[in-house]
Each structure stands twice: as structure tokens, then as C-alpha cells.
Design an enzyme around this catalytic site. Structure first.
Site, PDB file in Angstrom:
ATOM      1  N   PHE A 111       0.804  -1.226  -0.171  1.00  0.00           N
ATOM      2  CA  PHE A 111       0.025   0.059  -0.148  1.00  0.00           C
ATOM      3  C   PHE A 111       1.062   1.351  -0.032  1.00  0.00           C
ATOM      4  O   PHE A 111       0.600   2.270  -0.936  1.00  0.00           O
ATOM      5  CB  PHE A 111      -0.958   0.103   1.174  1.00  0.00           C
ATOM      6  CG  PHE A 111      -1.634   1.304   1.435  1.00  0.00           C
ATOM      7  CD1 PHE A 111      -2.897   1.341   0.910  1.00  0.00           C
ATOM      8  CD2 PHE A 111      -1.371   2.286   2.148  1.00  0.00           C
ATOM      9  CE1 PHE A 111      -3.727   2.308   1.089  1.00  0.00           C
ATOM     10  CE2 PHE A 111      -1.979   3.539   2.516  1.00  0.00           C
ATOM     11  CZ  PHE A 111      -3.097   3.551   1.833  1.00  0.00           C
ATOM     12  N   ASP A 112       1.879   1.222   0.927  1.00  0.00           N
ATOM     13  CA  ASP A 112       2.821   2.505   0.950  1.00  0.00           C
ATOM     14  C   ASP A 112       3.464   2.851  -0.192  1.00  0.00           C
ATOM     15  O   ASP A 112       3.479   3.963  -0.774  1.00  0.00           O
ATOM     16  CB  ASP A 112       3.690   2.276   1.958  1.00  0.00           C
ATOM     17  CG  ASP A 112       3.425   1.991   3.575  1.00  0.00           C
ATOM     18  OD1 ASP A 112       2.510   1.098   3.680  1.00  0.00           O
ATOM     19  OD2 ASP A 112       3.670   2.696   4.372  1.00  0.00           O
TER      20      ASP A 112
END
Length: 390
Positions: A189-190
Site C-alpha cells: 500500500f505505501d
């Protein structure tokens, strides 16, 4: 005792899964640190994603005990999913997150979010790979981290240095614009968020951090690495096919006065009030003997000379006789601007108006002339670059 009103709000999300042992100590320490040192308003959100132990019970207890702490529960696992859920609904100015182990030194948190609150940057990340970072972790995790970030730079063209550090923040409106395009719900996600941000031309601020590895970390490094590689391949395919343009909002910068103006403005105002009172008294006195236009010109000329001398010394801090004559001559340019404004105002008045109407007209025009005069004095007459011969 004075009370400071903190008008800006930063939301700190702590995503957790089966962290009942570490949660209370970490959140209590984080809350104490922010309460004692953080100059902005804050909210700590514990995001429990499908814990099967007592984590949710501990989270609810902390939310009941500590001000500015709340807890949310998700039925599905995934750090990205938890961040998406909280960030998407946030009403804070800045959203952020940090790992529950607090491996990153909390002293880096204000440098992380300050550029976002000022509008200087759009996202901010902690980096363990800067020369000034101090990192304590085993060689295996060090190798994996550096290899992963090397792949991002070489294959994806990433310019940010550390995609995996669990210490990030974003302007909330930027996060809201990016989140619908982020597909991953777990550890990638990051990285996906940062790649999208960089592709959209957003500014990513990096903060060197002190970081100590948590020996109790239960992250499956191999599985996470494989998921990350699959995520990189997916983002690369989407980039090649042509991603849709994201509706990224422009930065909202804090209004800041130019350097030195905060000190100069009140002094200029004091001098201006005194000059205006002197001008009105002189204008009223002369008006009894001469026409309005003549009275205005003489009163403005006399007070302009005194005003330039006073501003030279008190507002702009120029002492000594060097340049005094030049300052007065250039100050007369500002006088002519004021004369044109006030004369024009009087000339537009119909014949036979009362003295009070005349006075109101010259006060209004004089206010405009005062603003113009300050700008001319600041950027031209008393510009320090000219005084220093540059």
C-alpha cells in the site's frame, strides 16, 4: 493562565493486528509525547484490523481513558485496508501513521508533518537510508530493505529513498485524491501510494530518522517481499498502459508575511497614525485660508517629509546621514502618488459638498496612498539590497 488554541489537526493512525502486548504501552507513550511537545492538535486512531486476541479490548480501553484517542475495528486484515478506512473518512488537515512498535524516534514526527501543514510538501516519509539516519537492525533485514528500494529506483524510476519505513504522512486532500487509485490493501500500500504520488508530480518530503528494529516483529519478510514484487509488476503494467490522471489538489500554503514585514508593519502603522493626525490637523487649519486642493498639497508635503524621516529611523532601522537626501527625494515619489490619489478624490467630488464629505474623501484616498507608500518604501526606498550595494 493563557490557553493556546490549536486550530490545525493531525490524525495519527496506529494500525494493529494481534498486538495486545505492545498496544497499551506504545499508545500511552505516543499520547504522552504528543500532549507534552506537539504544537498542533492531534488525534490518535487505533485501527484494529481483524485481531483474534485481546487487541480490540485494549484499544477500546485506551480510547475510553485517554483524550484525543479513538479506536476503530475492521473485520478484514491488512495494514493498507486499515489506513484506507481511516484516512478516507478523516477530517484532519494531515493524516499520518506509524507502526505500533514505535521503532522510529518520535522526535522526527514534527519534522515529518510540518512541511505538510505549511503547504511546502504533499507527502512525507521517514527514511532510514539517509546518511544522517541512525538505524539498528540485523543484516538480513538491512539487505532486503536496501535491495527492495534499489529495485524501485532502477526499475520503477522512484526518487524516494525508503518506501517501507512505517512512518508516513500526507495532506488529507492529497490522500483522498490518491486512495481510490491504490489497489493494494496490505504491505505494498505505501509503495503504491508513493509511486502514484510521484507520477502525479507531487512533492515528497523525506525526514532522516533514528530507527531501532523490533525483535518481536512478526512480519513475514519473504511473503511481503514477493507481494511487493507482484505489486511493482502491476503498477508497471498500469503505467505502460497509461494511468488516468488523478484529481490531485494544489497545495494550500499558510499565509506568511515576507521576511521582516511582521516587525515593520506595526511600526509603520504607528508612524502612519501620527502622520495622518498631523495631516488632518494641518489640512483643516489651512482649509480656512486656502482652497481644498492647495491645503491638501501643502499638508501632504509637510507630513510626507516627516513621515519619510520617521519611517527611515523607526520602521526600517536606517541610521546615520548616508543616503538621507536620496531617501527624501525617493520618498517624494510616494508623496506624488498620494497627492494624485487624494487630489483625484477631491476633484471627483461635486461642487458645494460639506467639509465633512471632503474630509471623508481625503481619508479614504489617504488610506490607499498609505498602502502604496509602505510598499514603495519597503521594496524600493529602504530596500536592504540597495543599502548594501547589491
Amino acid at each position: 493562565m493563557e490557553t493556546t488554541v490549536k486550530t490545525r489537526l493531525v490524525e495519527v493512525v496506529v494500525p494493529v493486528h494481534n498486538e495486545q502486548r505492545a498496544l497499551r504501552e506504545s499508545v500511552t507513550r505516543l499520547h504522552g509525547y504528543l500532549t507534552g511537545t506537539f504544537p498542533y492538535g492531534f488525534r490518535i486512531t487505533i485501527a484494529d484490523n481483524a485481531s483474534s486476541d485481546g487487541t480490540w479490548h485494549v484499544a477500546r480501553g485506551l480510547a475510553a481513558e485517554l483524550p484525543h484517542v479513538r479506536a476503530v475495528h475492521l473485520d478484514a486484515k491488512g495494514r493498507g485496508r486499515a489506513l484506507r478506512h481511516v484516512w478516507s473518512a478523516s477530517d484532519a488537515d494531515v493524516v499520518s501513521y506509524m507502526d505500533v512498535d514505535l521503532s522510529t524516534d518520535l522526535d522526527a514526527f514534527l519534522p515529518l508533518v510540518a512541511p505538510l501543514l505549511s503547504g511546502h510538501s504533499d507527502l512525507a516519509i521517514g527514511t532510514r537510508l539517509a546518511r544522517t539516519s541512525r538505524v539498528v537492525r540485523g543484516p538480513r533485514r538491512e539487505f532486503i530493505s536496501r535491495s527492495y528500494n534499489l529495485l524501485l529506483r532502477s526499475l520503477m524510476g522512484a526518487r524516494f529513498s525508503d518506501a517501507q519505513c512505517g512512518f508516513k504522512a500526507a495532506r488529507t486532500e492529497v490522500a483522498h485524491a490518491l486512495l481510490p487509485a491504490v489497489e493494494d490493501e496490505e504491505w505494498f500500500f505505501d509503495t503504491e501510494l508513493l509511486l502514484l504520488a510521484e507520477g502525479a508530480g507531487l512533492r515528497i518530503h523525506e525526514v532522516p530518522v533514528d530507527w531501532v528494529d523490533d525483535p518481536d516483529s512478526r512480519v513475514d519478510v519473504l511473503r511481503t517481499a514477493l507481494d511487493d514484487l507482484r505489486g511493482m509488476a502491476r503498477v508497471a503494467r498500469r503505467t505502460l498502459w497509461g494511468a488516468a490522471r488523478l484529481p490531485v489538489p494544489p497545495p494550500v500554503r499558510e499565509a506568511r508575511l515576507p521576511r521582516g514585514m511582521a516587525r515593520q508593519l506595526p511600526r509603520f502603522a504607528v508612524v502612519g497614525v501620527a502622520s495622518t493626525l498631523a495631516y488632518l490637523a494641518l489640512f483643516s487649519l489651512l482649509r480656512q485660508a486656502v482652497p481644498a486642493l492647495t491645503a491638501n498639497a501643502v499638508a501632504l508635503l509637510v507630513t510626507a517629509v516627516a513621515n519619510t524621516a520617521a519611517n527611515r529611523r523607526f520602521t526600517f532601522g536606517v541610521t546615520g546621514s548616508a543616503g538621507a537626501l536620496r531617501h527624501q527625494v525617493e520618498g517624494l515619489v510616494a508623496f506624488l502618488v498620494g497627492l494624485a490619489l487624494t487630489t483625484g478624490g477631491l476633484a471627483l467630488l461635486p461642487a458645494g459638498v460639506s467639509h465633512g464629505v471632503e474630509l471623508a474623501a481625503v481619508i479614504t484616498a489617504n488610506a490607499l496612498a498609505t498602502l502604496m507608500r509602505f510598499l514603495l518604501l519597503r521594496v524600493w526606498v529602504f530596500n536592504p539590497r540597495r543599502r548594501q550595494g547589491r
